[in-house]
Design a protein around this motif. Structure first.
Motif, short mmCIF file in Angstrom:
data_model
loop_
_atom_site.label_atom_id
_atom_site.label_comp_id
_atom_site.label_asym_id
_atom_site.label_seq_id
_atom_site.Cartn_x
_atom_site.Cartn_y
_atom_site.Cartn_z
N GLY A 58 0.80 -1.22 0.00
CA GLY A 58 0.00 0.00 0.00
C GLY A 58 0.84 1.27 0.00
N VAL A 59 0.32 2.30 -0.64
CA VAL A 59 0.97 3.61 -0.61
C VAL A 59 1.08 4.06 0.85
CG1 VAL A 59 0.73 6.03 -1.30
CG2 VAL A 59 0.10 4.20 -2.90
N PRO A 60 2.26 4.49 1.31
CA PRO A 60 2.47 4.76 2.74
C PRO A 60 1.42 5.67 3.37
CG PRO A 60 4.57 4.83 1.58
CD PRO A 60 3.50 4.67 0.52
N TRP A 61 1.01 6.73 2.69
CA TRP A 61 0.03 7.65 3.25
C TRP A 61 -1.41 7.31 2.88
CZ3 TRP A 61 3.92 8.86 -0.15
CH2 TRP A 61 3.54 9.10 -1.48
N GLN A 62 -1.59 6.25 2.11
CA GLN A 62 -2.93 5.80 1.74
C GLN A 62 -2.89 4.28 1.57
OE1 GLN A 62 -4.57 7.80 -1.66
NE2 GLN A 62 -6.53 6.73 -1.56
N PRO A 63 -2.77 3.53 2.68
CA PRO A 63 -2.51 2.08 2.62
C PRO A 63 -3.53 1.29 1.82
CG PRO A 63 -2.20 2.93 4.85
CD PRO A 63 -2.82 4.04 4.06
N GLU A 64 -4.76 1.79 1.71
CA GLU A 64 -5.76 1.04 0.95
C GLU A 64 -5.51 1.09 -0.55
OE1 GLU A 64 -8.21 -1.00 2.02
OE2 GLU A 64 -7.15 -0.70 3.91
N LEU A 65 -4.69 2.05 -1.01
CA LEU A 65 -4.35 2.16 -2.42
C LEU A 65 -3.09 1.32 -2.67
CD1 LEU A 65 -4.69 3.33 -5.26
CD2 LEU A 65 -3.37 5.34 -4.49
N ALA A 66 -3.25 0.24 -3.41
CA ALA A 66 -2.13 -0.68 -3.63
C ALA A 66 -1.28 -0.26 -4.82
CB ALA A 66 -2.66 -2.10 -3.86
N PHE A 67 0.05 -0.22 -4.61
CA PHE A 67 0.95 -0.02 -5.75
C PHE A 67 1.56 -1.35 -6.20
CE2 PHE A 67 3.83 0.58 -2.08
CZ PHE A 67 4.88 -0.27 -2.42
N GLY A 68 1.14 -2.44 -5.53
CA GLY A 68 1.64 -3.76 -5.91
C GLY A 68 1.27 -4.79 -4.86
N ALA A 69 1.86 -5.96 -4.98
CA ALA A 69 1.60 -7.04 -4.03
C ALA A 69 2.77 -8.02 -4.09
CB ALA A 69 0.28 -7.75 -4.35
N ILE A 70 2.91 -8.81 -3.02
CA ILE A 70 3.95 -9.83 -2.96
C ILE A 70 3.31 -11.16 -2.58
CG2 ILE A 70 5.86 -8.27 -2.42
CD1 ILE A 70 5.46 -9.03 0.54
N GLY A 71 3.99 -12.25 -2.95
CA GLY A 71 3.52 -13.58 -2.61
C GLY A 71 4.67 -14.45 -2.17
N GLU A 72 4.34 -15.70 -1.83
CA GLU A 72 5.37 -16.65 -1.42
C GLU A 72 6.35 -16.88 -2.56
OE1 GLU A 72 3.87 -20.08 1.04
OE2 GLU A 72 1.94 -19.29 0.39
N HIS A 73 7.54 -17.38 -2.20
CA HIS A 73 8.61 -17.71 -3.16
C HIS A 73 9.12 -16.48 -3.91
CE1 HIS A 73 7.68 -21.78 -2.18
NE2 HIS A 73 6.52 -21.74 -2.76
N GLY A 74 9.07 -15.30 -3.25
CA GLY A 74 9.68 -14.11 -3.82
C GLY A 74 8.90 -13.43 -4.92
N VAL A 75 7.64 -13.78 -5.15
CA VAL A 75 6.85 -13.15 -6.20
C VAL A 75 6.52 -11.70 -5.82
CG1 VAL A 75 4.63 -13.16 -7.39
CG2 VAL A 75 5.88 -15.28 -7.08
#
Length: 479
Positions: A58-75
């Motif tokens: 999430g954007v630091p000052w607006q956590p609900e706005l996602a700039f990406g995501a991560i998953g298991e195994h380094g994705v």
């Protein structure tokens, strides 16, 4: 139309997904909110339920706005449009990802405590969430399951934005969304009750998920007999000796359900003027034999490679742990790095296995053995189904050989093995075949850190079972 709660949404979604009942499907809920929805879907489809841990960035000052995501195994999946529009700096991205990686690790440990991940090799992965806003989390999830060997990826959600559904359609085989909305606002606005799902509820639902069928006992392994070809039957890849369903935790039969343990034979493989000692395990109906090419100073007694071989054996794959050098040859360190000699020995072992079993062959290489595996797979007439390198030195193979390799190749390297990681990246750039580099977090060269070798073994198992799903052409099928 709004949903009463996640249970209601899951039941409605399940009715739309009825056509998947006849497929070999595993339902994967995104924690936390996607798990109650997935629980209803899994129950209706009589399919195993598992959890797929991903974290939104999430954007630091607006956590609900996602700039990406991560998953298991380094994705990691990033939305460059959001990053650019918010003016996020590299250090801000890194700070958010570091915190979310820590939380992802915590949740994996909590949700998977005492449970093995359900194998996705050769099946349809049905990824379920409670809604799609930006779609970043779901995209990370779909990329994770694709990397774990799912042959088909379906994403199912009760509600989602038009933009997110279109975006996810490009990275999945199919998206099912009950309500596609141009101006979504927030996912919670489409639920009368959108109370936050707790960790304890996720764990409870995973515990309550029960099988609809129990797997039959796996048939025992058979001894290899050079004078009599081993028996082979047509079994869907990744399912040799396994039932259609399992406990909702693992799709593979547990050792307790086997009528007997694998039968092991110590054999000697002819290779020119020498006979190489080897340890062979050939489960009944094995679709392949994976030949292990050990690294410098290592052999068939290597505890690490024996561990990986055991994981493959329990998945129904045959294994040959082979000493590429005789005891006398090992005394000269130059032989350890004689990749051409080691590759010739692998080629001899492959010829011997084809003659004795009629089964296709795959390679698992470690250290210098990885270079030998690539050289042998590049030889004229070589028909190697897949290659996995663990902490390998593919840079020791010639550039010409790397360009000729046609077998799908997976490089598994520890994140802390920096020099070897760089060498693997350079070698991967020279490949012209399907390939992937998997980085195991926190692992050094020998994968001695807790859990790292198990992760490497799972990656190898899933890579082999996935790429063995291709039709068998050109191999003799023994009677």
């Amino acid at each position: 139309m709004p949903f009463d709660d996640r249970t209601d949404a899951g039941r409605r979604l399940a009715r739309r997904l009825g056509q998947l009942r006849d497929e070999d499907v595993v339902v994967l809920g995104l924690p936390r909110g996607g798990v109650p929805v997935a629980y209803e879907v899994a129950g209706a489809l009589e399919a195993p339920l598992d959890v797929l841990v991903v974290r939104k960035l999430g954007v630091p000052w607006q956590p609900e706005l996602a700039f990406g995501a991560i998953g298991e195994h380094g994705v990691r999946v990033l939305n460059q449009d959001v990053i650019d529009s918010c003016g996020l700096r590299d250090e801000e991205l890194a700070d958010v990802e570091r915190a979310e990686r820590a939380e992802l690790g915590r949740r994996v440990a909590r949700y998977r405590s005492g449970r093995a991940r359900v194998s996705l090799a050769g099946c349809t992965a049905l990824v379920v969430d409670d809604g799609l806003a930006t779609g970043a989390t779901a995209e990370a999830a779909c990329r994770v399951v694709r990397g774990q060997g799912a042959t088909r990826v379906v994403l199912a959600v009760p509600v989602g934005s038009v933009e997110a559904v279109a975006r996810l359609s490009a990275v999945t085989d199919h998206v099912v969304c009950l309500e596609t909305v141009a101006d979504l606002g927030s996912v919670g606005a489409w639920y009368r009750d959108f109370t936050q799902t707790r960790d304890s509820e996720v764990i409870d639902l995973l515990t309550r998920a029960t099988p609809t069928q129990t797997p039959p006992p796996a048939p025992g392994a058979v001894l290899f007999e050079p004078s009599r070809p081993g028996r082979r039957t047509d079994v869907p890849v990744g399912r040799a000796g396994a039932g259609v369903r399992s406990t909702g935790v693992s799709r593979r039969p547990s050792p307790a359900r086997r009528s007997e343990g694998p039968v092991v034979r110590e054999v000697r493989v002819p290779a020119g003027h020498v006979r190489l000692p080897a340890r062979l395990v050939l489960p009944d109906a094995a679709p392949v034999v994976v030949v292990f090419a050990h690294g410098s100073g290592s052999g068939r007694h290597s505890p690490r490679n024996r561990y990986v071989a055991d994981v493959l054996d329990r998945a129904g794959l045959g294994t040959l742990l082979l000493d590429l050098l005789t005891a006398e040859e090992e005394g000269d360190r130059r032989n350890v790095f004689d990749v051409a000699l080691l590759a010739d020995r692998l080629h001899a072992a492959t010829t011997w296995l084809h003659a004795g079993t009629g089964l296709p062959v795959a390679f698992f290489g470690a250290s210098t053995g990885a270079a030998a595996a690539l050289e042998a797979a590049a030889a004229p007439g070589a028909d190697i189904r897949a290659i996995v390198s663990r902490g390998g030195r593919p840079d020791l193979a010639t550039p010409a050989a790397l360009a000729r390799v046609r077998a799908p190749t997976l490089f598994v390297v520890g994140s802390l093995d920096s020099m070897v990681l760089s060498l693997n990246r350079l070698a991967a750039d020279r490949l012209r075949c399907e390939h992937r580099l998997a980085v195991v977090p926190g692992a050094t060269h020998l994968f001695e850190e807790p859990g790292t070798l198990a992760m490497a073994a799972e990656l190898a198992r899933d890579w082999f079972t996935t790429h063995l799903a291709r039709p068998d052409t050109g191999h003799r099928r023994p009677a």
